[in-house]
Design a protein around this motif. Structure first.
Motif, PDB file in Angstrom:
ATOM      1  N   ASP A  77       0.835  -1.197   0.000  1.00 18.85           N
ATOM      2  CA  ASP A  77       0.000   0.000   0.000  1.00 18.85           C
ATOM      3  C   ASP A  77       0.871   1.247   0.000  1.00 18.85           C
ATOM      4  O   ASP A  77       2.106   1.173  -0.088  1.00 18.85           O
ATOM      5  N   ALA A  78       0.209   2.410   0.117  1.00 16.33           N
ATOM      6  CA  ALA A  78       0.931   3.682   0.080  1.00 16.33           C
ATOM      7  C   ALA A  78       1.930   3.808   1.226  1.00 16.33           C
ATOM      8  O   ALA A  78       2.899   4.568   1.134  1.00 16.33           O
ATOM      9  N   ASP A  79       1.693   3.092   2.322  1.00 23.24           N
ATOM     10  CA  ASP A  79       2.624   3.152   3.452  1.00 23.24           C
ATOM     11  C   ASP A  79       3.692   2.073   3.372  1.00 23.24           C
ATOM     12  O   ASP A  79       4.398   1.806   4.353  1.00 23.24           O
ATOM     13  N   ASN A  80       3.837   1.451   2.172  1.00 27.88           N
ATOM     14  CA  ASN A  80       4.859   0.417   1.945  1.00 27.88           C
ATOM     15  C   ASN A  80       4.697  -0.784   2.877  1.00 27.88           C
ATOM     16  O   ASN A  80       5.685  -1.366   3.332  1.00 27.88           O
ATOM     17  N   ARG A  81       3.461  -1.143   3.157  1.00 28.10           N
ATOM     18  CA  ARG A  81       3.175  -2.323   3.956  1.00 28.10           C
ATOM     19  C   ARG A  81       2.295  -3.281   3.165  1.00 28.10           C
ATOM     20  O   ARG A  81       1.411  -2.856   2.434  1.00 28.10           O
ATOM     21  N   ALA A  82       2.547  -4.564   3.360  1.00 26.70           N
ATOM     22  CA  ALA A  82       1.716  -5.600   2.735  1.00 26.70           C
ATOM     23  C   ALA A  82       1.448  -6.665   3.787  1.00 26.70           C
ATOM     24  O   ALA A  82       2.106  -6.710   4.840  1.00 26.70           O
ATOM     25  N   SER A  92       6.979  -5.066   5.546  1.00 26.24           N
ATOM     26  CA  SER A  92       7.219  -3.657   5.214  1.00 26.24           C
ATOM     27  C   SER A  92       8.443  -3.554   4.315  1.00 26.24           C
ATOM     28  O   SER A  92       9.438  -4.266   4.519  1.00 26.24           O
ATOM     29  N   ALA A  93       8.355  -2.659   3.328  1.00 25.07           N
ATOM     30  CA  ALA A  93       9.409  -2.547   2.321  1.00 25.07           C
ATOM     31  C   ALA A  93      10.232  -1.279   2.504  1.00 25.07           C
ATOM     32  O   ALA A  93       9.716  -0.251   2.932  1.00 25.07           O
ATOM     33  N   ILE A  94      11.515  -1.381   2.171  1.00 30.35           N
ATOM     34  CA  ILE A  94      12.402  -0.218   2.046  1.00 30.35           C
ATOM     35  C   ILE A  94      12.744  -0.099   0.570  1.00 30.35           C
ATOM     36  O   ILE A  94      13.160  -1.085  -0.071  1.00 30.35           O
ATOM     37  N   HIS A 100      12.627   0.910  -6.268  1.00 31.21           N
ATOM     38  CA  HIS A 100      12.850  -0.529  -6.220  1.00 31.21           C
ATOM     39  C   HIS A 100      13.047  -0.979  -4.775  1.00 31.21           C
ATOM     40  O   HIS A 100      13.689  -0.283  -3.978  1.00 31.21           O
ATOM     41  N   ILE A 101      12.553  -2.158  -4.461  1.00 34.86           N
ATOM     42  CA  ILE A 101      12.651  -2.672  -3.091  1.00 34.86           C
ATOM     43  C   ILE A 101      14.061  -3.187  -2.826  1.00 34.86           C
ATOM     44  O   ILE A 101      14.594  -4.025  -3.570  1.00 34.86           O
ATOM     45  N   VAL A 102      14.667  -2.694  -1.753  1.00 32.69           N
ATOM     46  CA  VAL A 102      16.024  -3.109  -1.388  1.00 32.69           C
ATOM     47  C   VAL A 102      16.069  -3.669   0.038  1.00 32.69           C
ATOM     48  O   VAL A 102      17.147  -4.011   0.536  1.00 32.69           O
ATOM     49  N   GLY A 103      14.924  -3.754   0.700  1.00 38.90           N
ATOM     50  CA  GLY A 103      14.897  -4.308   2.049  1.00 38.90           C
ATOM     51  C   GLY A 103      13.487  -4.681   2.457  1.00 38.90           C
ATOM     52  O   GLY A 103      12.512  -4.055   2.018  1.00 38.90           O
ATOM     53  N   LEU A 104      13.363  -5.708   3.297  1.00 35.21           N
ATOM     54  CA  LEU A 104      12.064  -6.148   3.796  1.00 35.21           C
ATOM     55  C   LEU A 104      12.163  -6.404   5.297  1.00 35.21           C
ATOM     56  O   LEU A 104      13.166  -6.952   5.775  1.00 35.21           O
ATOM     57  N   THR A 105      11.114  -6.002   6.008  1.00 36.12           N
ATOM     58  CA  THR A 105      10.979  -6.330   7.424  1.00 36.12           C
ATOM     59  C   THR A 105       9.715  -7.172   7.571  1.00 36.12           C
ATOM     60  O   THR A 105       8.610  -6.682   7.329  1.00 36.12           O
ATOM     61  N   CYS A 106       9.900  -8.420   7.943  1.00 35.08           N
ATOM     62  CA  CYS A 106       8.761  -9.339   8.052  1.00 35.08           C
ATOM     63  C   CYS A 106       8.382  -9.467   9.529  1.00 35.08           C
ATOM     64  O   CYS A 106       9.065 -10.177  10.289  1.00 35.08           O
ATOM     65  N   VAL A 159     -10.758   1.022  13.200  1.00 28.61           N
ATOM     66  CA  VAL A 159     -10.232   1.755  12.051  1.00 28.61           C
ATOM     67  C   VAL A 159      -8.825   1.204  11.819  1.00 28.61           C
ATOM     68  O   VAL A 159      -7.889   1.520  12.549  1.00 28.61           O
ATOM     69  N   ASP A 160      -8.684   0.363  10.802  1.00 27.75           N
ATOM     70  CA  ASP A 160      -7.471  -0.437  10.610  1.00 27.75           C
ATOM     71  C   ASP A 160      -6.643   0.146   9.474  1.00 27.75           C
ATOM     72  O   ASP A 160      -6.874  -0.145   8.302  1.00 27.75           O
ATOM     73  N   THR A 161      -5.660   0.951   9.821  1.00 35.15           N
ATOM     74  CA  THR A 161      -4.908   1.694   8.806  1.00 35.15           C
ATOM     75  C   THR A 161      -4.076   0.773   7.927  1.00 35.15           C
ATOM     76  O   THR A 161      -4.085   0.882   6.710  1.00 35.15           O
ATOM     77  N   SER A 162      -3.331  -0.123   8.531  1.00 31.83           N
ATOM     78  CA  SER A 162      -2.439  -0.997   7.757  1.00 31.83           C
ATOM     79  C   SER A 162      -2.842  -2.461   7.870  1.00 31.83           C
ATOM     80  O   SER A 162      -2.010  -3.353   7.659  1.00 31.83           O
TER      81      SER A 162
END
Length: 538
Positions: A77-82, A92-94, A100-106, A159-162
């Protein structure tokens, strides 16, 4: 009482990781304490546990590893979360400058049943509760459990933002129970969804995670003022952090600089400019999560902020869970001077009208109320009984001038023992002066003014002598009400604003109140005797 931990489908998260990294996580054999798996391009993959970090592999993360995971999860999404469908896990993506995605936080998402029992009495009290704490300490887990517990008896909307509370996908995770979930299309629209939830779905409780913007803080205040309980989290670790954050300080009432007179500054022994709480707090109770099983609780946010700005902070209540799962509560020492200044101030302001204290004047001043209300003001003032007033911090000469202009028999006395009522200023009341405490002990009604001005004093005297809601001679009250209702209807039908006819202060107050009942904004303009009310939408 032991916690029952439920890890939400950890095998699903392992299934989206590159096989060599997933195998390394499983070999660590500490899944219960696992918080996150971090994969940064060109660096070694790391697993973060509650006990510390662990390097999973000596090989560096490659583009292929990142692509493997991204291809197996939902869209960012717009906040770089999936997320992963029907789970609580979050990825979450960096990105680099080209996107381009160069990092992920799971992040591992868990539903932990039993975490809320340590504050269940506060959650079920009906008061609005704000939870603070560092990232990853369990704020969202506690929020999710609170939603489930409250939804058993009340109408709860999340209200669930992410999608972090209710999980990814269109069907909320079972961990939220019967609570309904509204997803937010963009993080910047969170405040609009908060208001929409209240207006469209008639909730008794709103649950909101990560209040972080000024518009969201304003939306939270609007929701609280409509009588809806709020359970939320915000960025920050302590009450002091929140007060120093100009974006979010309104959640706890905010602070403002107030300039004192020379006399008042000398009396207090302070500088002329001091800090005071600006407004009632949006949240009644504030909880600081110090550790996963240790909380610091401020059960009265207003009193805590008032004490903090006076450099006399109130110690919080401490609650913790021991190794056996038993809950312990450490109450702070009694603080007789620490109380909700704003709420008590308002209660004192109204006390005379609702509960006469039994003094000579308070017994007689209203004994002929119904009879007086049917008479012209000039006749009513002639029949009023004297009321003895002790001004504390209020200008005596202004009181005398105001009484003369209104034609009311206010007697200004010099000793508290001679008085029927006490009139003081908000600053004096909040600082809990000895004279204020003595008046309360006597059961004496206390009136509190915001400022030492002629207008404030005259409005108070009018209410004290039951003149506040009466029209001036020549004013048609029924016609004024009809005109005000017509103006309100015009604004609700699309008019930008409507100006009402000039009216007395009493009529203007009634018009402001009518506008508030329809959730419209109103202001007074002009100078007496041509001062009028304008009604409009914000």
């Amino acid at each position: 009482m032991t916690q029952r931990r439920i890890t939400d489908d950890l095998h699903v998260l392992m299934g989206v990781l590159p096989p060599r990294i997933a195998e390394a996580v499983q070999n660590a054999n500490n899944s219960d304490q696992l918080l996150e798996i971090v994969m940064d391009l060109g660096r070694k993959p790391v697993a973060r546990f509650t006990t510390g970090d662990l390097v999973l592999l000596e090989e560096e993360v490659t583009h292929e590893d990142l692509d493997f995971t991204v291809s197996r999860i939902g869209e960012f999404d717009a906040d770089n979360r999936a997320g992963l469908e029907r789970t609580l896990h979050r990825i979450s993506a960096i990105r680099n400058r080209r996107g381009h995605i160069v990092g992920l936080t799971c992040r591992v998402g868990r539903a932990v049943y039993g975490t809320i029992d340590i504050i269940q009495d506060l959650i079920e009290s009906g008061k609005s509760v704000l939870i603070l704490g560092r990232p990853g300490i369990g704020k969202t887990t506690m929020l999710r459990e609170a939603a489930r517990i409250l939804a058993e008896k009340k109408r709860v909307v999340i209200v669930d933002t992410s999608n972090e509370i209710g999980g990814d996908g269109d069907v909320p995770h079972p961990a939220v129970g019967a609570a309904r979930r509204m997803q937010v299309p963009k993080p910047s629209l969170q405040h609009e969804v908060m208001i929409e939830a209240v207006e469209n779905h008639n909730p008794e409780v709103i649950v909101i995670d990560e209040i972080g913007r000024e518009l969201e803080a304003a939306a939270a205040r609007t929701i609280a003022e409509r009588g809806v309980q709020l359970i939320g989290t915000a960025h920050g670790r302590t009450l002091e952090n929140l007060l120093l954050n100009p974006t979010l300080s309104d959640l706890v009432g905010g602070i403002e600089a107030v300039t004192l007179s020379d006399e008042e500054a000398r009396r207090r022994g302070t500088q002329k400019t001091v800090l005071e709480r600006r407004a009632p707090p949006t949240f009644d109770v504030l909880i600081e999560i110090q550790e996963r099983d240790r909380l610091a609780i401020h059960p009265d946010v207003a009193a805590a902020v008032d004490a903090l700005v006076r450099n006399n902070p109130l110690p919080p209540e401490i609650r913790y869970r021991d190794a056996e799962g038993n809950i312990h509560v450490e109450k702070p020492p009694a603080q007789p001077a620490a109380r909700n200044g704003y709420g008590a101030m308002q209660a004192g302001f109204r006390r005379l009208m609702s509960e006469p204290a039994g003094g000579r004047a308070s017994e007689t001043a209203y004994s002929h109320r119904e009879e007086m209300e049917s008479e012209p003001r000039s006749m009513r003032t002639e029949r009023l009984q004297p009321i003895r007033i002790y001004p504390y911090g209020v200008a005596r000469n202004r009181l005398q001038q105001g009484a003369k202009r209104l034609g009311v028999p206010a007697l200004i006395v010099r000793e508290l023992a001679e008085a029927d009522v006490l009139i003081t200023l908000r600053a004096y009341y909040r600082s809990r002066q000895q004279t204020i405490l003595e008046a309360e002990q006597r059961g004496m009604p206390i009136y509190v003014l915001r400022a030492n001005t002629n207008t404030q004093i005259e409005q108070l005297l009018a209410e004290l002598f039951n003149l506040s809601m009466q029209p001036e001679d020549g004013e048609d009250l029924e016609a004024t009400i009809a005109q005000t209702q017509a103006a309100i209807q015009m604004v609700m039908n699309g008019e930008r604003y409507v100006d009402l006819a000039p009216a007395s202060a009493a009529i203007r107050r009634m018009q402001h109140e009518m506008a508030r009942q329809y959730q419209l904004t109103s202001h007074s303009y002009g100078k007496e005797p041509n001062r009028r009310v304008r009604i409009y939408r914000e």
